[in-house]
Design a protein around this motif. Sequence first.
Motif, PDB file in Angstrom:
ATOM      1  N   PHE A 146       0.817  -1.213   0.000  1.00  0.00           N
ATOM      2  CA  PHE A 146       0.000   0.000   0.000  1.00  0.00           C
ATOM      3  C   PHE A 146       0.852   1.264   0.000  1.00  0.00           C
ATOM      4  CE2 PHE A 146      -3.467  -2.858   1.202  1.00  0.00           C
ATOM      5  CZ  PHE A 146      -4.408  -2.432   0.268  1.00  0.00           C
ATOM      6  N   ILE A 147       1.983   1.231   0.643  1.00  0.00           N
ATOM      7  CA  ILE A 147       2.880   2.397   0.597  1.00  0.00           C
ATOM      8  C   ILE A 147       3.331   2.652  -0.839  1.00  0.00           C
ATOM      9  CG2 ILE A 147       5.148   3.268   1.282  1.00  0.00           C
ATOM     10  CD1 ILE A 147       4.676   1.828   4.011  1.00  0.00           C
ATOM     11  N   VAL A 148       3.746   1.600  -1.533  1.00  0.00           N
ATOM     12  CA  VAL A 148       4.181   1.746  -2.926  1.00  0.00           C
ATOM     13  C   VAL A 148       3.016   2.210  -3.805  1.00  0.00           C
ATOM     14  CG1 VAL A 148       5.035   0.499  -4.961  1.00  0.00           C
ATOM     15  CG2 VAL A 148       6.095   0.122  -2.732  1.00  0.00           C
ATOM     16  N   CYS A 149       1.854   1.572  -3.651  1.00  0.00           N
ATOM     17  CA  CYS A 149       0.697   1.951  -4.473  1.00  0.00           C
ATOM     18  C   CYS A 149       0.284   3.397  -4.235  1.00  0.00           C
ATOM     19  CB  CYS A 149      -0.487   1.027  -4.182  1.00  0.00           C
ATOM     20  SG  CYS A 149      -0.364  -0.581  -4.966  1.00  0.00           S
ATOM     21  N   LEU A 150       0.186   3.795  -2.978  1.00  0.00           N
ATOM     22  CA  LEU A 150      -0.243   5.160  -2.683  1.00  0.00           C
ATOM     23  C   LEU A 150       0.784   6.187  -3.153  1.00  0.00           C
ATOM     24  CD1 LEU A 150      -1.882   4.498   0.766  1.00  0.00           C
ATOM     25  CD2 LEU A 150      -3.050   5.332  -1.261  1.00  0.00           C
ATOM     26  N   THR A 151       2.049   5.823  -3.110  1.00  0.00           N
ATOM     27  CA  THR A 151       3.086   6.712  -3.624  1.00  0.00           C
ATOM     28  C   THR A 151       2.891   6.947  -5.118  1.00  0.00           C
ATOM     29  OG1 THR A 151       4.655   5.982  -1.920  1.00  0.00           O
ATOM     30  CG2 THR A 151       5.593   7.013  -3.913  1.00  0.00           C
ATOM     31  N   ILE A 152       2.709   5.871  -5.861  1.00  0.00           N
ATOM     32  CA  ILE A 152       2.501   5.979  -7.312  1.00  0.00           C
ATOM     33  C   ILE A 152       1.180   6.680  -7.617  1.00  0.00           C
ATOM     34  CG2 ILE A 152       2.106   4.638  -9.430  1.00  0.00           C
ATOM     35  CD1 ILE A 152       4.118   2.561  -8.200  1.00  0.00           C
ATOM     36  N   MET A 153       0.129   6.300  -6.917  1.00  0.00           N
ATOM     37  CA  MET A 153      -1.179   6.913  -7.133  1.00  0.00           C
ATOM     38  C   MET A 153      -1.135   8.416  -6.860  1.00  0.00           C
ATOM     39  SD  MET A 153      -3.495   3.977  -5.322  1.00  0.00           S
ATOM     40  CE  MET A 153      -5.130   4.599  -5.668  1.00  0.00           C
ATOM     41  N   GLY A 154      -0.508   8.801  -5.760  1.00  0.00           N
ATOM     42  CA  GLY A 154      -0.403  10.220  -5.427  1.00  0.00           C
ATOM     43  C   GLY A 154       0.348  10.995  -6.493  1.00  0.00           C
ATOM     44  N   GLY A 155       1.421  10.397  -7.003  1.00  0.00           N
ATOM     45  CA  GLY A 155       2.179  11.052  -8.064  1.00  0.00           C
ATOM     46  C   GLY A 155       1.358  11.245  -9.327  1.00  0.00           C
ATOM     47  N   ILE A 156       0.634  10.214  -9.726  1.00  0.00           N
ATOM     48  CA  ILE A 156      -0.195  10.296 -10.937  1.00  0.00           C
ATOM     49  C   ILE A 156      -1.266  11.370 -10.773  1.00  0.00           C
ATOM     50  CG2 ILE A 156      -1.963   9.078 -12.299  1.00  0.00           C
ATOM     51  CD1 ILE A 156      -0.304   6.479 -11.758  1.00  0.00           C
ATOM     52  N   ILE A 157      -1.974  11.331  -9.670  1.00  0.00           N
ATOM     53  CA  ILE A 157      -3.077  12.258  -9.443  1.00  0.00           C
ATOM     54  C   ILE A 157      -2.599  13.702  -9.376  1.00  0.00           C
ATOM     55  CG2 ILE A 157      -4.810  12.965  -7.742  1.00  0.00           C
ATOM     56  CD1 ILE A 157      -5.127   9.915  -7.120  1.00  0.00           C
ATOM     57  N   CYS A 158      -1.521  13.931  -8.662  1.00  0.00           N
ATOM     58  CA  CYS A 158      -1.033  15.307  -8.481  1.00  0.00           C
ATOM     59  C   CYS A 158      -0.466  15.885  -9.772  1.00  0.00           C
ATOM     60  CB  CYS A 158       0.011  15.348  -7.375  1.00  0.00           C
ATOM     61  SG  CYS A 158       0.435  17.003  -6.830  1.00  0.00           S
ATOM     62  N   ALA A 159       0.219  15.088 -10.549  1.00  0.00           N
ATOM     63  CA  ALA A 159       0.858  15.597 -11.764  1.00  0.00           C
ATOM     64  C   ALA A 159      -0.128  15.779 -12.924  1.00  0.00           C
ATOM     65  CB  ALA A 159       1.964  14.649 -12.190  1.00  0.00           C
ATOM     66  N   TRP A 160      -1.245  15.074 -12.864  1.00  0.00           N
ATOM     67  CA  TRP A 160      -2.196  15.083 -13.974  1.00  0.00           C
ATOM     68  C   TRP A 160      -3.139  16.276 -13.836  1.00  0.00           C
ATOM     69  CZ3 TRP A 160      -3.885   9.953 -16.363  1.00  0.00           C
ATOM     70  CH2 TRP A 160      -4.683  10.170 -17.484  1.00  0.00           C
ATOM     71  N   GLU A 161      -2.857  17.313 -14.588  1.00  0.00           N
ATOM     72  CA  GLU A 161      -3.714  18.497 -14.571  1.00  0.00           C
ATOM     73  C   GLU A 161      -4.800  18.340 -15.636  1.00  0.00           C
ATOM     74  OE1 GLU A 161      -1.792  22.278 -14.161  1.00  0.00           O
ATOM     75  OE2 GLU A 161       0.062  21.267 -13.583  1.00  0.00           O
ATOM     76  N   ASN A 162      -5.974  18.864 -15.335  1.00  0.00           N
ATOM     77  CA  ASN A 162      -7.132  18.719 -16.257  1.00  0.00           C
ATOM     78  C   ASN A 162      -6.816  19.164 -17.622  1.00  0.00           C
ATOM     79  OD1 ASN A 162      -8.682  17.616 -14.291  1.00  0.00           O
ATOM     80  ND2 ASN A 162      -9.659  19.533 -13.751  1.00  0.00           N
TER      81      ASN A 162
END
Length: 162
Positions: A146-162
């Motif tokens: 979960f640490i690895v998944c949340l790290t990757i997920m957080g990166g994707i979500i934050c970097a992806w601008e509308n």
Amino acid sequence: MQINFLAILVAALATLPVGFIWYNPKVFGTIWMNETGMTEEKAKGANMFKIFGLTILFSFMIAFILEFLVIHQFGASGMVGGPAAADIKPSYHAFMVDYGTAYRTFKHGALHGFMTGLFFALPIVGINALFERKSWKYILINGGYFIVCLTIMGGIICAWEN
């Protein structure tokens, strides 16, 4: 700020390849199977459509709330009363002109995702495992996932601008 459902979906789906690698027998899969009592026979008898379908649903739910944890601009929207109020507040628009893309990087989102995994997901996994009388290996394997998944997920979500 608007919710980016495409980024959330991609982040949710990113958990699948991580899981395929993490729980592979050459990585942590064999240890995990030993710690959980899982056997090849039990695994073969599972309803994989149900397991993967619910995994995607739960991952989507995690990614949905993670968006509010990794993107600071949602706080500004909340401070003025939400998206509807933000559209009519000139102070909100001025703020977004100055800071609308501040800290919107993969690195920053990954940091917040990592902290969410370490300080939120790992303790949840750990508490359940303690009451289930599971080992520290079990806690570290599942919590680490979960640490690895949340790290990757957080990166994707934050970097992806509308």
